[in-house]
Design a protein around this motif. Structure first.
Motif, short mmCIF file in Angstrom:
data_model
loop_
_atom_site.label_atom_id
_atom_site.label_comp_id
_atom_site.label_asym_id
_atom_site.label_seq_id
_atom_site.Cartn_x
_atom_site.Cartn_y
_atom_site.Cartn_z
N ASP A 161 -3.59 5.44 1.60
CA ASP A 161 -3.84 6.33 0.47
C ASP A 161 -4.31 7.70 0.97
O ASP A 161 -3.79 8.74 0.55
CB ASP A 161 -4.89 5.73 -0.46
N GLY A 162 -5.28 7.70 1.88
CA GLY A 162 -5.79 8.96 2.41
C GLY A 162 -4.76 9.72 3.22
O GLY A 162 -4.62 10.94 3.08
N GLY A 163 -4.03 9.00 4.06
CA GLY A 163 -3.00 9.65 4.88
C GLY A 163 -1.89 10.25 4.04
O GLY A 163 -1.40 11.35 4.32
N THR A 164 -1.51 9.53 2.99
CA THR A 164 -0.46 10.04 2.10
C THR A 164 -0.95 11.24 1.31
O THR A 164 -0.21 12.22 1.09
CB THR A 164 0.02 8.93 1.14
N ARG A 165 -2.21 11.19 0.90
CA ARG A 165 -2.79 12.33 0.19
C ARG A 165 -2.82 13.57 1.09
O ARG A 165 -2.54 14.69 0.64
CB ARG A 165 -4.21 11.97 -0.27
N TYR A 166 -3.16 13.35 2.35
CA TYR A 166 -3.19 14.47 3.30
C TYR A 166 -1.77 14.99 3.55
O TYR A 166 -1.55 16.21 3.59
CB TYR A 166 -3.82 14.00 4.61
N LEU A 167 -0.82 14.08 3.68
CA LEU A 167 0.57 14.49 3.87
C LEU A 167 1.07 15.27 2.65
O LEU A 167 1.78 16.28 2.80
CB LEU A 167 1.45 13.25 4.08
N GLY A 197 -9.20 9.72 19.26
CA GLY A 197 -10.08 9.18 18.23
C GLY A 197 -9.46 9.01 16.87
O GLY A 197 -10.13 8.61 15.92
N ALA A 198 -8.15 9.30 16.74
CA ALA A 198 -7.47 9.10 15.47
C ALA A 198 -7.40 7.60 15.18
O ALA A 198 -7.21 6.79 16.09
CB ALA A 198 -6.06 9.69 15.51
N GLN A 199 -7.54 7.26 13.90
CA GLN A 199 -7.74 5.85 13.55
C GLN A 199 -6.75 5.34 12.50
O GLN A 199 -6.35 6.06 11.61
CB GLN A 199 -9.16 5.66 13.00
N GLY A 200 -6.39 4.06 12.67
CA GLY A 200 -5.63 3.35 11.65
C GLY A 200 -4.16 3.65 11.60
O GLY A 200 -3.60 4.30 12.48
N LEU A 201 -3.53 3.17 10.56
CA LEU A 201 -2.08 3.24 10.42
C LEU A 201 -1.53 4.66 10.47
O LEU A 201 -0.51 4.92 11.11
CB LEU A 201 -1.66 2.57 9.11
N MET A 202 -2.18 5.59 9.78
CA MET A 202 -1.69 6.96 9.72
C MET A 202 -2.49 7.89 10.63
O MET A 202 -2.41 9.12 10.52
CB MET A 202 -1.67 7.46 8.28
N GLN A 203 -3.27 7.27 11.54
CA GLN A 203 -3.98 7.98 12.61
C GLN A 203 -4.77 9.20 12.09
O GLN A 203 -4.50 10.35 12.46
CB GLN A 203 -3.01 8.40 13.70
N LEU A 204 -5.75 8.91 11.27
CA LEU A 204 -6.60 9.96 10.72
C LEU A 204 -7.78 10.23 11.64
O LEU A 204 -8.44 9.30 12.10
CB LEU A 204 -7.10 9.55 9.33
N MET A 205 -8.06 11.48 11.90
CA MET A 205 -9.24 11.83 12.67
C MET A 205 -10.48 11.56 11.81
O MET A 205 -10.43 11.68 10.58
CB MET A 205 -9.20 13.29 13.09
N PRO A 206 -11.60 11.20 12.43
CA PRO A 206 -12.81 10.87 11.66
C PRO A 206 -13.21 11.94 10.65
O PRO A 206 -13.59 11.63 9.51
CB PRO A 206 -13.87 10.69 12.75
N GLY A 207 -13.14 13.21 11.05
CA GLY A 207 -13.50 14.28 10.14
C GLY A 207 -12.58 14.35 8.93
O GLY A 207 -13.04 14.53 7.79
N THR A 208 -11.28 14.18 9.18
CA THR A 208 -10.31 14.20 8.08
C THR A 208 -10.53 13.01 7.16
O THR A 208 -10.51 13.15 5.92
CB THR A 208 -8.87 14.15 8.64
N ALA A 209 -10.76 11.83 7.76
CA ALA A 209 -11.01 10.63 6.97
C ALA A 209 -12.24 10.81 6.10
O ALA A 209 -12.25 10.42 4.92
CB ALA A 209 -11.17 9.42 7.89
N LYS A 248 4.01 6.11 -5.28
CA LYS A 248 4.03 6.37 -6.72
C LYS A 248 2.89 7.31 -7.12
O LYS A 248 3.06 8.18 -7.98
CB LYS A 248 3.91 5.05 -7.48
N ARG A 249 1.73 7.13 -6.51
CA ARG A 249 0.56 7.93 -6.88
C ARG A 249 0.73 9.40 -6.52
O ARG A 249 0.35 10.29 -7.28
CB ARG A 249 -0.69 7.36 -6.19
N TYR A 250 1.32 9.68 -5.34
CA TYR A 250 1.39 11.06 -4.86
C TYR A 250 2.81 11.64 -4.89
O TYR A 250 3.00 12.79 -4.49
CB TYR A 250 0.82 11.15 -3.45
N ALA A 254 0.82 -1.21 0.00
CA ALA A 254 0.00 0.00 0.00
C ALA A 254 0.86 1.26 0.00
O ALA A 254 0.53 2.25 -0.66
CB ALA A 254 -0.93 -0.01 1.21
N VAL A 255 1.96 1.22 0.74
CA VAL A 255 2.87 2.37 0.77
C VAL A 255 3.52 2.57 -0.59
O VAL A 255 3.65 3.71 -1.07
CB VAL A 255 3.95 2.17 1.86
#
Length: 218
Positions: free
Chosen positions: A156-162, A128-140, A100-102, A94-95
């Motif tokens: 994918d979402g965490g990398t896009r945010y980064l 309340g941050a969740q998952g591997l890249m600890q995304l807050m629900p609102g951000t997710a 490559k995508r971002y 996934a990484v």
């Protein structure tokens, strides 16, 4: 049955020795997690159990560890797989895809994951941050993530945010990491526009940036 258990206990001990060697070589870093995952893949049979004979290891008599070794071996294996990957997609895969995508160095993504969740896809923080890249629900939700504990979606979402944090802060990794941890609004409020001004942020954020950059090692 006892012969089979003895063989699996033997393999368990060999696996432990190999993992210790890898850890000493790679240290407490994303490289160790990747090496462990590659080792597990190579040593896994068609039923999902560890078979270190696939690695061409010599045999030794370790049956003194007793009955039930095979079950313990596979329990340990399940724990390791849970911490590294699940389903058909692993963290490394996934990484690689998100990198490559971002257009972000995969080692930086791995360093963020190491600091955020220590490679536990099911991690949930007190905030309340969740998952591997600890995304807050609102951000997710803003990122269109339907399952923050899904490896593919979270990375994918965490990398896009980064990526958005990097673009917002002139591609400065330190500033992007500070924004990832504290939020870009906090940086604006504190007037943090340079790496030196990160000192204006909380100890938690300063420590976060320091640790991620240490894991990144570049």
């Amino acid at each position: 049955m006892e012969v089979n258990n003895s063989k699996q206990v033997e393999q368990f001990m060999q696996f432990q020795m190999m993992s210790e060697m890898l850890k000493q070589a790679a240290g407490d870093s994303p490289s160790f997690q990747i090496a462990m995952e590659s080792l597990l893949k190579a040593a896994t049979d068609d039923r999902g159990n560890i078979d270190l004979s696939r690695l061409g290891l010599s045999e030794a008599d370790l049956s003194k560890l007793g009955y039930g070794g095979g079950e313990r071996l596979n329990n340990v294996y399940k724990d390791i797989r849970t911490s590294i990957g699940s389903g058909s997609t692993t963290i490394e895969e996934a990484v690689e895809k998100a990198s490559k995508r971002y257009g972000i160095d995969k080692d930086l993504i791995m360093a963020v994951i190491k600091q955020e969740s220590d490679f536990n896809p099911k991690s949930t923080s007190h905030a309340g941050a969740q998952g591997l890249m600890q995304l807050m629900p609102g951000t997710a939700n803003d990122l269109g993530i339907t399952d923050p504990y899904d490896i593919d979606q979270n990375i994918d979402g965490g990398t896009r945010y980064l990526k958005s944090m990097l673009e917002m802060h002139g591609n400065s990794k330190q500033l992007a990491l500070a924004a990832y941890n504290a939020g870009p609004g906090t940086l604006r409020k504190r007037g943090v526009d340079t790496v030196e001004e990160i000192s204006r942020l909380s100890y938690e954020t300063r420590d976060y940036v320091k640790k991620v950059m240490k894991y990144y090692g570049k």
